[in-house]
Design an enzyme around this catalytic site. Structure first.
Site: not given
Length: 260
Positions: A19, A23-24, A32, A36, A64, A68, A70, A130, A191, A202
């Site tokens: 997240d 804002r970054w 925006r 991304h 998520s 959609w 947005r 991984l 969320s 945790e």
């Protein structure tokens, strides 16, 4: 590489809500979409950092089922960015031993996106260093509902439906439940991400915006995780009970995962 303080206890599975991209960018007076793009670059670095630290499973919330909503221009940009990112980084991820898996409802996305995601899975199926799960068009409630439907379609009767049976039908039945759940960007909520799987995770929330998240920030989260007592219902070391980390035996949460 991880420092000795963080290497003492490394989570097997880390889940991240990435997240703060918008804002970054806004802090830098940029669109925006630039945020991304910076977020993708951060993800590539964090994947490598996770592998270097011995984390076996990394799951990231890429898109998520609520995203959609947005603006259409932003959603379109995210889809294009996904295709570019796969084209740019897939070969390197494959050579680094990363296996890509997708969790989410791909039936309702465009064939082009679906084919690209399934192609990334197929191209990396032999890797095992991984497992990077990209949660795309995913929602935790959707996951529970689709698992119930799959169990019903399999002929499971109500009296036969247990936690173990349901877990075998969850989107990430191939992975152990997350040990560490990280959310960047300063928000303090799940969320709708991995609701079933994160029952014993945790939780670590950080104000760091996702594009600024790196190996050092990952080490901070791992260090926080290492200081926690994971009791899973036991009294733990502070209560002189056996079972917490540092006690006579280490308990494990219920695990129903199996390779499909």
């Amino acid at each position: 590489m991880a420092s000795s303080s963080t290497a003492a206890l490394v989570p097997r599975h880390v889940a991240i809500v990435m997240d703060g991209n918008g804002r970054w960018a806004r802090k830098r007076l940029m669109p925006r979409g630039v945020g991304h793009k910076a977020g993708v670059d951060a993800l590539v670095k964090v994947v490598q950092a996770a592998a270097d630290r011995g984390i076996g499973y990394l799951t990231v919330f890429a898109f998520s089922s609520e995203n959609w909503k947005r603006p259409e221009e932003e959603v379109s940009g995210l889809m294009s960015l996904l295709l570019v990112a796969l084209s740019k980084h897939l070969v390197k991820l494959k050579s680094d031993g990363v296996r890509i898996r997708i969790a989410g409802d791909l039936e309702s996305v465009s064939p082009r996106i679906r084919d690209a995601l399934r192609g990334a899975e197929a191209d990396t199926v032999e890797n095992s260093r991984l497992v990077l799960t990209v949660a795309f068009n995913y929602g935790g409630r959707w996951d529970v509902v689709q698992a119930c439907r799959a169990a019903m379609a399999e002929g499971v009767r109500p009296e036969e439906l247990t936690e173990a049976v349901l877990s075998r039908h969850m989107a990430m039945s191939y992975a152990p439940d997350p040990d560490l759940f990280i959310r960047t960007g300063g928000e303090v909520r799940l969320s709708n991400f991995l609701l079933w799987q994160s029952a014993y995770a945790e939780l670590v929330f950080t104000d760091c915006l996702w594009p600024d998240f790196d190996g050092g920030e990952l080490d901070k989260a791992i260090a926080t995780f290492a200081r926690r007592e994971r009791r899973f219902g036991d009294v733990g070391a502070s209560g002189q009970g056996e079972g917490a980390l540092g006690g006579a035996a280490e308990p494990q949460p219920p695990s129903y995962s199996e390779e499909r």
